[in-house]
Motif scaffolding. Structure first.
Motif, PDB file in Angstrom:
ATOM      1  N   VAL A 118       0.839  -1.191   0.000  1.00 13.87           N
ATOM      2  CA  VAL A 118       0.000   0.000   0.000  1.00 13.87           C
ATOM      3  C   VAL A 118       0.878   1.245   0.000  1.00 13.87           C
ATOM      4  N   VAL A 119       0.526   2.202  -0.865  1.00 12.98           N
ATOM      5  CA  VAL A 119       1.169   3.517  -0.905  1.00 12.98           C
ATOM      6  C   VAL A 119       0.097   4.552  -0.587  1.00 12.98           C
ATOM      7  N   ALA A 120       0.281   5.266   0.511  1.00 14.57           N
ATOM      8  CA  ALA A 120      -0.690   6.276   0.930  1.00 14.57           C
ATOM      9  C   ALA A 120      -0.055   7.653   0.811  1.00 14.57           C
ATOM     10  N   ILE A 121      -0.774   8.569   0.179  1.00 11.46           N
ATOM     11  CA  ILE A 121      -0.264   9.920  -0.060  1.00 11.46           C
ATOM     12  C   ILE A 121      -1.124  10.921   0.701  1.00 11.46           C
ATOM     13  N   GLY A 122      -0.491  11.697   1.560  1.00 11.84           N
ATOM     14  CA  GLY A 122      -1.166  12.788   2.270  1.00 11.84           C
ATOM     15  C   GLY A 122      -1.779  12.391   3.588  1.00 11.84           C
ATOM     16  N   GLY A 301       2.311  20.399  -2.430  1.00 11.84           N
ATOM     17  CA  GLY A 301       1.130  20.511  -1.595  1.00 11.84           C
ATOM     18  C   GLY A 301       0.317  19.226  -1.545  1.00 11.84           C
ATOM     19  N   HIS A 302      -1.006  19.374  -1.456  1.00 12.71           N
ATOM     20  CA  HIS A 302      -1.901  18.249  -1.195  1.00 12.71           C
ATOM     21  C   HIS A 302      -2.147  17.367  -2.406  1.00 12.71           C
ATOM     22  N   TRP A 303      -1.934  17.894  -3.608  1.00 13.68           N
ATOM     23  CA  TRP A 303      -2.251  17.137  -4.830  1.00 13.68           C
ATOM     24  C   TRP A 303      -0.976  16.551  -5.414  1.00 13.68           C
ATOM     25  N   ALA A 304      -0.223  15.812  -4.603  1.00  9.88           N
ATOM     26  CA  ALA A 304       1.111  15.352  -4.980  1.00  9.88           C
ATOM     27  C   ALA A 304       1.164  14.622  -6.323  1.00  9.88           C
ATOM     28  N   PRO A 305       0.226  13.700  -6.634  1.00 12.08           N
ATOM     29  CA  PRO A 305       0.324  13.029  -7.937  1.00 12.08           C
ATOM     30  C   PRO A 305       0.272  13.983  -9.122  1.00 12.08           C
ATOM     31  N   GLN A 306      -0.390  15.127  -8.934  1.00 11.12           N
ATOM     32  CA  GLN A 306      -0.455  16.111 -10.008  1.00 11.12           C
ATOM     33  C   GLN A 306       0.664  17.148  -9.902  1.00 11.12           C
ATOM     34  N   GLU A 307       0.992  17.561  -8.673  1.00 12.80           N
ATOM     35  CA  GLU A 307       1.994  18.605  -8.480  1.00 12.80           C
ATOM     36  C   GLU A 307       3.418  18.109  -8.691  1.00 12.80           C
TER      37      GLU A 307
END
Length: 325
Positions: A118-122, A301-307
């Motif tokens: 599992v990879v959890a972001i944020g 910031g919070h939208w790491a996959p996009q940022e």
């Protein structure tokens, strides 16, 4: 990247799909759709994985049940199991951002037989609080925490759906690293903080003159079209089940996440400015014994996959390669 519908867990789910190889399942957050994973889908497919990013229950072109109680974490994990079954995949790596991280953690907790890692972001893994969550969140006569603002059906929907493009521009910018570093109590407008009972959530958030460099006009319009179609009710119903999740999860109290895990967070994530969040992150190994060292993404910031698409893609690829056999 191809899109198609599958039947899973009693609903019709729209998935973005690409590549062949071990399965990686990507769960988006609020307010996003599968489009939030556009960079990772391409990168993971190129790295030799079969990648699937669904529009989560209530979002985009995926069904949105009328009953608000049909949006618990148990339903959402059931959707992920249903996707694996529909694809004929015995196991997968699961990754999620924001609410998708909560789904990923719970999938790992409930079904370690179906998820290899599992990879959890944020959002970190958190223990069961002693009382229902809505009794913990702060409120005053003038303002209330955003999760409480989301509780009354129709209130946030009316505000967010009044002007969908402006809503998304404000929410996506204000929670991004482009809005600047977050220092607790510095007064920086935060979409995931206290909400004025009089003015609502969006009023104090800045409306940027242009889009951040990680979001093209075409990307924004993809999100706008999705929420113009679905509305915000489905996504808000996730928050309306916080107390119900708490009651249901009593059956899991004491369990730990025993599969390999990676936690990723932007160092400008608005969540890090919440009191006690860094302590929660530091304490995660007691709940996740197989947790690898957390990865903090600079100026993100919070939208790491996009940022920070390259860094997030690289982290997931490296993790998935280690745990896909």
């Amino acid at each position: 990247m191809q899109h198609r519908f599958i039947e899973a867990n009693g609903i019709r789910i729209n998935i973005a799909e690409q590549g062949e190889g071990p399965l990686v399942l990507l769960c988006h957050g609020f307010p996003e759709t599968s489009h939030a994973w556009r960079h990772q889908v391409a990168a993971l497919a190129a790295a030799g994985f079969h990648v699937v990013a669904p529009d989560m229950r209530g979002y985009g072109e995926t069904d949105s049940p009328a009953d608000p109680e049909a949006f618990t974490l148990f339903h959402l994990v059931g959707d992920m199991i249903g996707i694996l079954d529909a694809l004929g995949a015995p196991t997968a790596i699961i990754a999620g951002n924001d609410w998708g991280a909560s789904v990923a953690w719970q999938a790992a907790l409930m079904r370690p037989d179906r998820f290899r890692g599992v990879v959890a972001i944020g959002v970190p893994m958190m223990g069961q609080p002693p009382v229902p969550p809505t009794r913990i969140f702060p409120q005053t006569a003038e303002a209330l925490f955003y999760t409480l603002y989301f509780q009354e059906p129709g209130v946030a929907e009316a505000e967010f759906e009044r002007d969908v493009p402006t809503t998304l521009r404000k929410l996506l910018y204000a929670a991004s690293g482009d809005a600047g570093p977050r220092v607790p109590g510095d007064g920086t407008p935060n979409p995931f903080g206290m909400v004025s009972r009089k003015d609502g959530l969006l009023a104090p958030l800045p409306l940027p003159n242009g889009l951040p460099n990680w979001l093209t006009e075409a990307d924004l319009q993809a999100f706008v079209a999705a929420f113009a179609r679905s509305g915000f009710r489905g996504g808000l119903n996730y928050y309306r089940n916080l107390d119900r999740n708490w009651a249901l999860q009593a059956a899991l109290k004491g369990r730990t996440v025993d599969i390999p895990a990676l936690y990723v967070v932007g160092d400008r994530d608005v969540g890090l400015s919440m009191p006690g969040m860094r302590d929660i992150i530091a304490a995660m190994p007691t709940l996740v014994p197989g947790l690898e060292p957390p990865l903090f993404l600079e100026a993100c910031g919070h939208w790491a996959p996009q940022e920070s698409p390259e860094r997030v893609s690289a982290a997931i690829i490296e993790f998935a390669r280690r745990h896909s056999t």
